[in-house]
Write an enzyme that holds these catalytic residues in place. Structure first.
Site, PDB file in Angstrom:
ATOM      1  N   HIS B  67      13.183 -47.691  -3.729  1.00 33.53           N
ATOM      2  CA  HIS B  67      12.477 -48.929  -4.088  1.00 33.53           C
ATOM      3  C   HIS B  67      11.415 -48.559  -5.115  1.00 33.53           C
ATOM      4  O   HIS B  67      10.427 -47.880  -4.794  1.00 33.53           O
ATOM      5  CB  HIS B  67      11.829 -49.572  -2.857  1.00 33.53           C
ATOM      6  CG  HIS B  67      12.823 -50.201  -1.934  1.00 33.53           C
ATOM      7  ND1 HIS B  67      12.658 -50.233  -0.565  1.00 33.53           N
ATOM      8  CD2 HIS B  67      13.995 -50.840  -2.189  1.00 33.53           C
ATOM      9  CE1 HIS B  67      13.698 -50.856  -0.019  1.00 33.53           C
ATOM     10  NE2 HIS B  67      14.524 -51.231  -0.988  1.00 33.53           N
ATOM     11  N   GLU B  70       7.374 -48.405  -4.965  1.00 30.80           N
ATOM     12  CA  GLU B  70       6.703 -47.605  -3.938  1.00 30.80           C
ATOM     13  C   GLU B  70       6.293 -46.259  -4.530  1.00 30.80           C
ATOM     14  O   GLU B  70       6.773 -45.201  -4.143  1.00 30.80           O
ATOM     15  CB  GLU B  70       7.645 -47.467  -2.734  1.00 30.80           C
ATOM     16  CG  GLU B  70       7.955 -48.827  -2.118  1.00 30.80           C
ATOM     17  CD  GLU B  70       9.086 -48.832  -1.093  1.00 30.80           C
ATOM     18  OE1 GLU B  70       9.599 -47.754  -0.748  1.00 30.80           O
ATOM     19  OE2 GLU B  70       9.467 -49.940  -0.643  1.00 30.80           O
ATOM     20  N   ARG B 125      11.106 -54.036  -7.266  1.00 31.55           N
ATOM     21  CA  ARG B 125      11.628 -53.237  -6.137  1.00 31.55           C
ATOM     22  C   ARG B 125      13.085 -52.816  -6.319  1.00 31.55           C
ATOM     23  O   ARG B 125      13.496 -51.729  -5.903  1.00 31.55           O
ATOM     24  CB  ARG B 125      11.498 -54.106  -4.874  1.00 31.55           C
ATOM     25  CG  ARG B 125      12.311 -53.703  -3.664  1.00 31.55           C
ATOM     26  CD  ARG B 125      12.129 -54.770  -2.583  1.00 31.55           C
ATOM     27  NE  ARG B 125      13.084 -54.691  -1.505  1.00 31.55           N
ATOM     28  CZ  ARG B 125      12.798 -54.238  -0.276  1.00 31.55           C
ATOM     29  NH1 ARG B 125      11.603 -53.801  -0.005  1.00 31.55           N
ATOM     30  NH2 ARG B 125      13.711 -54.233   0.674  1.00 31.55           N
ATOM     31  N   HIS B 194      10.319 -43.805   1.750  1.00 34.48           N
ATOM     32  CA  HIS B 194       9.799 -45.099   1.296  1.00 34.48           C
ATOM     33  C   HIS B 194       8.292 -45.148   1.554  1.00 34.48           C
ATOM     34  O   HIS B 194       7.701 -44.214   2.067  1.00 34.48           O
ATOM     35  CB  HIS B 194      10.467 -46.237   2.086  1.00 34.48           C
ATOM     36  CG  HIS B 194      11.915 -46.436   1.778  1.00 34.48           C
ATOM     37  ND1 HIS B 194      12.400 -47.530   1.107  1.00 34.48           N
ATOM     38  CD2 HIS B 194      13.005 -45.674   2.042  1.00 34.48           C
ATOM     39  CE1 HIS B 194      13.704 -47.430   0.982  1.00 34.48           C
ATOM     40  NE2 HIS B 194      14.104 -46.314   1.541  1.00 34.48           N
ATOM     41  N   GLU B 268       8.348 -43.928   6.083  1.00 34.62           N
ATOM     42  CA  GLU B 268       7.530 -44.933   5.405  1.00 34.62           C
ATOM     43  C   GLU B 268       6.146 -44.330   5.271  1.00 34.62           C
ATOM     44  O   GLU B 268       5.427 -44.212   6.263  1.00 34.62           O
ATOM     45  CB  GLU B 268       7.443 -46.222   6.245  1.00 34.62           C
ATOM     46  CG  GLU B 268       8.702 -47.052   6.263  1.00 34.62           C
ATOM     47  CD  GLU B 268       8.769 -48.027   5.093  1.00 34.62           C
ATOM     48  OE1 GLU B 268       7.789 -48.143   4.339  1.00 34.62           O
ATOM     49  OE2 GLU B 268       9.824 -48.659   4.941  1.00 34.62           O
TER      50      GLU B 268
END
Lengths: 96, 307
Positions: B67, B70, B125, B194, B268
């Site tokens: 993405h 990020e 994104r 991510h 994440e």
């Protein structure tokens, strides 16, 4: 370059499944152009929405009318983007 | 020299690709660069290979920044690549790992999107491929995998940020990884990075049914987030994607797991919700530094638990 002046990021906490479902409906309202940074995935988990400046009134009105607890996470997205750009430019200027 | 590179700043695609060449030059015999395909807009999809030799060794795949917005993920990928190279021969865990396994690291998994975040829309994104019959561009490359494709948590609307695409692996950026992992045939772990929810997740995302390896993955995740927290006290949650976030169909790690890659995880990274995708560059080094022990825990576990 796309500008984000006045756009805010709102952090919203859905109280129950019903509110979580309402948030998902907000995502489907294309005319508001909200950008989910964190998607609503149920009560107890925050959802983060970037709301374009022209839609702020409508979105906040929606949240308040349904008694959503929310906070403003980012007051002005463009300000942060400008800071980020400046930091990158400054880094390039530094002789290593 | 790669030592002159500022790891504490965000960089453009050209700067990162150029730095990758420097890293390869600085570590001959350990780091090489391979191209696994081209993006929709014709950019090279480049992977750093860390290997001390041998053929068809078991391998670990890591990708960052599928993405594009990020940015902390790509920045952490750069720092991590340098760390792996520098720690070989110095850190016993990294040395043992690379004496027995290869590591593949794709720092810019979505180069078209990444360039677009620098040139036109910082908050982009998806990929940048056109969608027939729609004015909206791009597919969510983390909903495009053939694992529950098109199911809950993805959208059939090309204008949505979670658009799954017209068919599984429709995106060149995704297909390139699929072909590489299948072609390699000996990938034992996939770690897809991510941001920004501070989580360590594992299959499944497309169903709430626990995976057959749930217990082992959960224990490993628990140790990894504990070691991560020991650095700066950053709190991560962990668990299966479906239990911890939401049902999300068509994700990288579910596909990898269904392909037989047992140790499939997704991280994440920071932040806690003050900056989101606009994490200040001052947090790059702390984020990458705290992520390292978690990554190393997973990689060492993979090394010590052959299957």
């Amino acid at each position: 370059q796309r500008q984000f002046q006045g756009d805010q990021v709102l952090r919203i906490m859905a109280r129950d499944e019903e509110q979580a479902a309402l948030l998902k409906m907000l995502e489907e309202q294309e005319e508001l152009q909200v950008d989910f940074w964190r998607h609503p995935f149920g009560p107890g988990h925050p959802a983060d929405l970037r709301v374009p400046f022209p839609s702020l009134g409508a979105v906040k009105g929606f949240l308040e009318s349904h008694s959503f607890p929310y906070t403003v996470m980012i007051e002005d997205v463009q300000e942060l983007l400008d800071e980020e750009k400046e930091a990158m430019a400054r880094s390039r200027r530094v002789k290593r | 020299s790669s030592r002159a590179f500022d790891f504490g700043s965000y960089h453009t695609l050209d700067e990162i690709y150029s730095w990758m060449d420097t890293l390869v030059e600085d570590h001959p015999g350990l780091v090489s660069k391979i191209q696994i395909g081209q993006s929709y807009e014709g950019r090279d999809l480049l992977v750093l290979k860390f290997s001390t030799g041998g053929s068809a060794r078991p391998a670990i795949w890591v990708d960052t920044g599928i993405h594009s917005r990020e940015w902390i993920s790509q920045a952490t990928g750069v720092w991590t690549a340098n760390k792996i190279a520098e720690e070989y021969g110095r850190d016993p865990s990294v040395t043992a790992l690379l004496d027995n396994m290869d590591v593949f690291l794709e720092i810019i998994a979505n180069p078209d999107g990444f360039v677009f975040t620098h040139s036109s829309d910082r908050l982009w994104r998806k990929t940048r491929s056109p969608n027939t019959g729609s004015h909206c561009l791009g597919v969510d490359p983390n909903r495009n995998w053939d694992a529950g494709f098109g199911g809950a948590g993805s959208s059939g609307d090309p204008c949505s940020d979670i658009y799954h695409g017209p068919f599984p692996h429709s995106e060149r950026e995704v297909k390139a990884i699929v072909d590489f992992i299948r072609g390699h045939g000996n990938v034992k772990s996939v770690i897809s990075i991510h941001s920004y929810s501070q989580m360590l997740l594992f299959p499944y995302g497309y169903t709430s049914v626990p995976s057959p390896d749930y217990q082992e993955m959960n224990e490993l995740a628990k140790k990894a987030v504990s070691d991560l927290a020991a650095v700066y006290g950053t709190k991560y949650t962990f668990g299966s994607i479906a239990d911890t976030i939401y049902t999300a169909a068509g994700t990288t790690v579910d596909w990898a797991y269904d392909q037989g890659v047992k140790y499939s995880f997704t991280l994440e990274l920071r932040d806690t919700g003050r900056h989101g995708f606009l994490l200040p560059s001052s947090q790059i080094l702390p984020t990458a530094t705290e992520t390292w022990p978690a990554l190393l825990d997973i990689m060492v576990h993979v090394l010590e638990h052959p299957y």
